[in-house]
Scaffold this active site. Structure first.
Site, short mmCIF file in Angstrom:
data_model
loop_
_atom_site.label_atom_id
_atom_site.label_comp_id
_atom_site.label_asym_id
_atom_site.label_seq_id
_atom_site.Cartn_x
_atom_site.Cartn_y
_atom_site.Cartn_z
N SER A 93 39.92 -27.57 41.08
CA SER A 93 40.16 -28.70 40.18
C SER A 93 41.62 -28.73 39.73
O SER A 93 42.23 -29.80 39.64
CB SER A 93 39.25 -28.60 38.95
OG SER A 93 37.90 -28.67 39.33
N ALA A 96 34.84 -19.01 41.91
CA ALA A 96 34.87 -18.02 40.84
C ALA A 96 34.59 -18.60 39.46
O ALA A 96 34.47 -17.85 38.49
CB ALA A 96 36.25 -17.34 40.82
N GLY A 97 34.52 -19.92 39.32
CA GLY A 97 34.34 -20.51 38.00
C GLY A 97 35.60 -20.53 37.18
O GLY A 97 35.56 -20.60 35.95
N ASP A 104 35.81 -30.80 36.00
CA ASP A 104 36.83 -29.87 35.52
C ASP A 104 38.25 -30.41 35.65
O ASP A 104 39.17 -29.89 35.02
CB ASP A 104 36.76 -28.54 36.30
CG ASP A 104 36.01 -27.47 35.54
OD1 ASP A 104 35.77 -27.65 34.33
OD2 ASP A 104 35.66 -26.45 36.16
N GLY A 146 40.02 -23.32 39.99
CA GLY A 146 41.15 -23.34 40.93
C GLY A 146 41.26 -24.62 41.73
O GLY A 146 42.34 -25.22 41.81
N LYS A 165 41.62 -21.42 34.42
CA LYS A 165 41.06 -21.41 33.06
C LYS A 165 39.79 -20.58 33.04
O LYS A 165 39.15 -20.35 34.07
CB LYS A 165 40.80 -22.83 32.56
CG LYS A 165 39.87 -23.67 33.45
CD LYS A 165 38.42 -23.52 33.10
CE LYS A 165 37.55 -24.32 34.07
NZ LYS A 165 36.12 -23.93 33.99
#
Length: 282
Positions: A102, A96-97, A135, A100, A8
């Site tokens: 989560s 990377a935020g 997340d 992944g 996301k």
């Protein structure tokens, strides 16, 4: 069982408060991407225990442990004795935020539920998963959504256009824990969350671009200055909806023009960035 574990991006990430336990209170607009890992999970016999492995040598023990924590949380909650081998095939860039780790944890919980036929709905698993991280609950919905609280309140929102996301990440990643901690010392942005939601519903890219923001960006850009370089390069290409995702270090551009993003992605790859191009899931 082999399951896709999607990623996301955050169009907004607004820090609106902090709880006594240290968790930050957030308002986020999240969009799921077809960019995904694959999680392979099989029930095993004998007494060898459960294991998590990953084909990405750069994966830190933190993300590996998040899947193991998901397994242990399920075991403690539902009291089963079965063991599992869990193999993660990575395609979502790490640190990377993009959620992944989560996403992987949520998939492990749903896979165990399905394999063992446990009496648990996605809503119940999402509520349980808050114990793993802010997340994780989102990935039980996997729709464009307004996400609030510490990530446990997820409300679906409409998206008019068929968007694609060009994700560009510098080699260096960001530690979510460190970025949240250091973000407290930076001023917060005036982020118009409602404007982003309205822009998505109407297909108004100018409104989205004018309303979005990420309160974690200053802390992340200080840790990884290349974030600013990437954001500026994406804007110079004439892209309107450009931002950093989550706690970084991935940056993204959102557009309904796939071929424009494809051409820009080829330029970015030549600069040795980690690049992904994926459709937004509606």
């Amino acid at each position: 069982m082999i399951i896709k574990s999607f990623s996301k991006i955050n169009l907004t990430l607004s820090v609106v408060g902090k709880r006594d336990d240290g968790y930050h209170l957030l308002r986020m607009v999240d969009l799921p991407l077809e960019l995904h890992d694959s999680v392979e999970i099989e029930k095993t016999g004998g007494n060898q225990g459960s294991y998590v492995t990953c084909d990405d040598v750069g994966l830190s023990s933190l993300k590996e442990n998040l899947c193991m924590k998901a397994f242990k949380l399920m075991q403690q909650t539902y009291g089963f004795k079965e063991t599992f081998n869990i193999r993660i095939h990575k395609n979502i860039p790490f640190a990377a935020g993009l959620g992944g780790g989560s996403s992987n944890a949520a998939i492990v919980m749903m896979a165990i539920r399905d394999i063992l036929k446990l009496p648990a709905t996605n809503e119940e698993l999402a509520a349980l998963s808050v114990k793993l991280g802010a997340d994780v609950p989102y990935f039980f919905t996997l729709k464009p959504a307004l996400v609030e609280g510490i990530g446990e309140i997820v409300k679906e929102i409409p998206v008019k256009k068929n968007y694609y996301a060009l994700v560009v990440k510098p080699v260096d990643g960001c530690s979510t824990k460190e970025i949240y901690e250091s973000s407290d010392s930076f001023d917060k942005f005036n982020i118009n969350v409602e404007g982003v939601i309205e822009g998505l519903a109407k297909g108004d890219d100018d409104l989205i671009a004018a309303s979005m923001g990420n309160d974690l960006y200053p802390a992340a850009a200080k840790q990884v200055p290349e974030i600013d370089v990437i954001l500026n390069e994406l804007r110079k290409e004439g892209l309107k909806i450009v931002a950093m995702s989550g706690s970084g270090s991935s940056c993204f551009a959102l557009s309904d023009n796939f071929w424009k993003l494809k051409l820009i992605s080829l330029k970015m790859e030549k600069k040795n960035y980690i690049v992904r191009l994926a459709k937004v899931i509606k």
